[in-house]
Design a protein around this motif. Structure first.
Motif, PDB file in Angstrom:
ATOM      1  N   GLU A  21      37.617  30.659 -45.590  1.00 61.64           N
ATOM      2  CA  GLU A  21      37.922  32.074 -45.814  1.00 61.64           C
ATOM      3  C   GLU A  21      39.409  32.372 -45.654  1.00 61.64           C
ATOM      4  O   GLU A  21      39.976  33.178 -46.378  1.00 61.64           O
ATOM      5  N   GLU A  22      40.054  31.685 -44.710  1.00 60.99           N
ATOM      6  CA  GLU A  22      41.485  31.887 -44.467  1.00 60.99           C
ATOM      7  C   GLU A  22      42.352  31.172 -45.496  1.00 60.99           C
ATOM      8  O   GLU A  22      43.572  31.283 -45.464  1.00 60.99           O
ATOM      9  N   GLY A  23      41.733  30.408 -46.390  1.00 63.08           N
ATOM     10  CA  GLY A  23      42.478  29.738 -47.438  1.00 63.08           C
ATOM     11  C   GLY A  23      43.022  28.369 -47.058  1.00 63.08           C
ATOM     12  O   GLY A  23      43.801  27.776 -47.800  1.00 63.08           O
ATOM     13  N   GLU A  24      42.603  27.844 -45.924  1.00 66.21           N
ATOM     14  CA  GLU A  24      43.043  26.503 -45.519  1.00 66.21           C
ATOM     15  C   GLU A  24      42.476  25.442 -46.463  1.00 66.21           C
ATOM     16  O   GLU A  24      43.078  24.395 -46.654  1.00 66.21           O
ATOM     17  N   PHE A  25      41.289  25.701 -47.013  1.00 71.98           N
ATOM     18  CA  PHE A  25      40.624  24.792 -47.945  1.00 71.98           C
ATOM     19  C   PHE A  25      40.083  25.595 -49.109  1.00 71.98           C
ATOM     20  O   PHE A  25      39.785  26.787 -48.967  1.00 71.98           O
ATOM     21  N   LEU A  26      39.935  24.947 -50.265  1.00 76.47           N
ATOM     22  CA  LEU A  26      39.401  25.631 -51.447  1.00 76.47           C
ATOM     23  C   LEU A  26      37.927  25.973 -51.296  1.00 76.47           C
ATOM     24  O   LEU A  26      37.467  27.022 -51.745  1.00 76.47           O
ATOM     25  N   ASN A  27      37.176  25.045 -50.666  1.00 81.84           N
ATOM     26  CA  ASN A  27      35.747  25.263 -50.491  1.00 81.84           C
ATOM     27  C   ASN A  27      35.237  24.466 -49.296  1.00 81.84           C
ATOM     28  O   ASN A  27      35.975  23.692 -48.681  1.00 81.84           O
ATOM     29  N   ARG A  28      33.971  24.660 -48.999  1.00 78.89           N
ATOM     30  CA  ARG A  28      33.337  24.020 -47.846  1.00 78.89           C
ATOM     31  C   ARG A  28      33.360  22.491 -47.965  1.00 78.89           C
ATOM     32  O   ARG A  28      33.617  21.787 -46.991  1.00 78.89           O
ATOM     33  N   GLU A  30      35.451  20.533 -49.602  1.00 81.21           N
ATOM     34  CA  GLU A  30      36.801  20.020 -49.366  1.00 81.21           C
ATOM     35  C   GLU A  30      37.134  20.052 -47.880  1.00 81.21           C
ATOM     36  O   GLU A  30      37.722  19.116 -47.342  1.00 81.21           O
ATOM     37  N   ALA A  31      36.747  21.121 -47.207  1.00 79.10           N
ATOM     38  CA  ALA A  31      37.018  21.258 -45.777  1.00 79.10           C
ATOM     39  C   ALA A  31      36.345  20.140 -44.990  1.00 79.10           C
ATOM     40  O   ALA A  31      36.973  19.468 -44.166  1.00 79.10           O
ATOM     41  N   ILE A  32      35.071  19.915 -45.269  1.00 80.52           N
ATOM     42  CA  ILE A  32      34.328  18.885 -44.531  1.00 80.52           C
ATOM     43  C   ILE A  32      34.894  17.497 -44.805  1.00 80.52           C
ATOM     44  O   ILE A  32      35.083  16.698 -43.888  1.00 80.52           O
ATOM     45  N   GLU A  33      35.215  17.219 -46.072  1.00 84.96           N
ATOM     46  CA  GLU A  33      35.778  15.912 -46.417  1.00 84.96           C
ATOM     47  C   GLU A  33      37.116  15.689 -45.706  1.00 84.96           C
ATOM     48  O   GLU A  33      37.355  14.630 -45.120  1.00 84.96           O
ATOM     49  N   ASP A  34      37.987  16.692 -45.752  1.00 82.30           N
ATOM     50  CA  ASP A  34      39.303  16.555 -45.135  1.00 82.30           C
ATOM     51  C   ASP A  34      39.211  16.457 -43.612  1.00 82.30           C
ATOM     52  O   ASP A  34      39.878  15.626 -42.996  1.00 82.30           O
ATOM     53  N   LEU A  35      38.377  17.289 -43.016  1.00 78.08           N
ATOM     54  CA  LEU A  35      38.227  17.261 -41.556  1.00 78.08           C
ATOM     55  C   LEU A  35      37.603  15.947 -41.081  1.00 78.08           C
ATOM     56  O   LEU A  35      38.024  15.388 -40.060  1.00 78.08           O
ATOM     57  N   LEU A  36      36.647  15.437 -41.822  1.00 81.86           N
ATOM     58  CA  LEU A  36      36.033  14.153 -41.480  1.00 81.86           C
ATOM     59  C   LEU A  36      37.043  13.020 -41.605  1.00 81.86           C
ATOM     60  O   LEU A  36      37.156  12.165 -40.725  1.00 81.86           O
ATOM     61  N   SER A  37      37.823  13.041 -42.683  1.00 79.28           N
ATOM     62  CA  SER A  37      38.852  12.024 -42.900  1.00 79.28           C
ATOM     63  C   SER A  37      39.896  12.061 -41.783  1.00 79.28           C
ATOM     64  O   SER A  37      40.281  11.016 -41.237  1.00 79.28           O
ATOM     65  N   THR A  38      40.327  13.262 -41.426  1.00 75.21           N
ATOM     66  CA  THR A  38      41.313  13.415 -40.355  1.00 75.21           C
ATOM     67  C   THR A  38      40.750  12.919 -39.026  1.00 75.21           C
ATOM     68  O   THR A  38      41.439  12.234 -38.268  1.00 75.21           O
ATOM     69  N   GLY A  39      39.497  13.234 -38.767  1.00 72.19           N
ATOM     70  CA  GLY A  39      38.858  12.777 -37.535  1.00 72.19           C
ATOM     71  C   GLY A  39      38.749  11.259 -37.472  1.00 72.19           C
ATOM     72  O   GLY A  39      38.977  10.650 -36.425  1.00 72.19           O
ATOM     73  N   LEU A  40      38.411  10.639 -38.585  1.00 67.53           N
ATOM     74  CA  LEU A  40      38.322   9.177 -38.609  1.00 67.53           C
ATOM     75  C   LEU A  40      39.678   8.524 -38.394  1.00 67.53           C
ATOM     76  O   LEU A  40      39.791   7.517 -37.687  1.00 67.53           O
ATOM     77  N   LYS A  41      40.714   9.093 -39.013  1.00 66.59           N
ATOM     78  CA  LYS A  41      42.065   8.558 -38.809  1.00 66.59           C
ATOM     79  C   LYS A  41      42.485   8.688 -37.352  1.00 66.59           C
ATOM     80  O   LYS A  41      43.065   7.769 -36.782  1.00 66.59           O
ATOM     81  N   ALA A  42      42.184   9.818 -36.743  1.00 63.48           N
ATOM     82  CA  ALA A  42      42.526  10.024 -35.326  1.00 63.48           C
ATOM     83  C   ALA A  42      41.753   9.052 -34.446  1.00 63.48           C
ATOM     84  O   ALA A  42      42.297   8.513 -33.485  1.00 63.48           O
ATOM     85  N   TYR A  43      40.503   8.811 -34.780  1.00 62.09           N
ATOM     86  CA  TYR A  43      39.685   7.887 -34.009  1.00 62.09           C
ATOM     87  C   TYR A  43      40.244   6.474 -34.095  1.00 62.09           C
ATOM     88  O   TYR A  43      40.332   5.767 -33.098  1.00 62.09           O
ATOM     89  N   LYS A  44      40.663   6.068 -35.302  1.00 64.39           N
ATOM     90  CA  LYS A  44      41.242   4.737 -35.471  1.00 64.39           C
ATOM     91  C   LYS A  44      42.551   4.607 -34.712  1.00 64.39           C
ATOM     92  O   LYS A  44      42.857   3.550 -34.175  1.00 64.39           O
ATOM     93  N   THR A  45      43.327   5.676 -34.683  1.00 62.52           N
ATOM     94  CA  THR A  45      44.617   5.647 -33.990  1.00 62.52           C
ATOM     95  C   THR A  45      44.431   5.521 -32.492  1.00 62.52           C
ATOM     96  O   THR A  45      45.040   4.689 -31.849  1.00 62.52           O
ATOM     97  N   SER A  46      43.560   6.353 -31.937  1.00 64.17           N
ATOM     98  CA  SER A  46      43.352   6.318 -30.492  1.00 64.17           C
ATOM     99  C   SER A  46      42.318   5.267 -30.133  1.00 64.17           C
ATOM    100  O   SER A  46      42.399   4.633 -29.105  1.00 64.17           O
TER     101      SER A  46
END
Length: 71
Positions: A21-28, A30-46
């Motif tokens: 709704e705030e325009g951070e993502f085009l749709n749900r 995209e949001a889930i895909e990006d957030l999941l990808s970011t979470g996996l990258k953070a998990y691999k890093t830490s």
């Protein structure tokens, strides 16, 4: 691209909807895909804490009591 079906708690769904709704993502999706990808990258890093116990448990016993131990 493979499709995955998940069930998430209501509070996470509300946060995702708010980000869309705030325009951070085009749709749900995209949001889930990006957030999941970011979470996996953070998990691999830490990474998981391999073979490390929580601090203090080995010295103080379970729950901080001297007479209780985890085996």
């Amino acid at each position: 691209m493979p499709k995955v079906e998940i069930t998430i708690p209501e509070h996470l769904e509300m946060q995702i909807a708010q980000l869309v709704e705030e325009g951070e993502f085009l749709n749900r999706e995209e949001a889930i895909e990006d957030l999941l990808s970011t979470g996996l990258k953070a998990y691999k890093t830490s990474g998981p804490m391999d073979d490390e116990e929580e601090p203090g448990l080995e010295d103080d016993g379970m729950m901080g009591h001297d007479d209780e131990y985890v085996f």
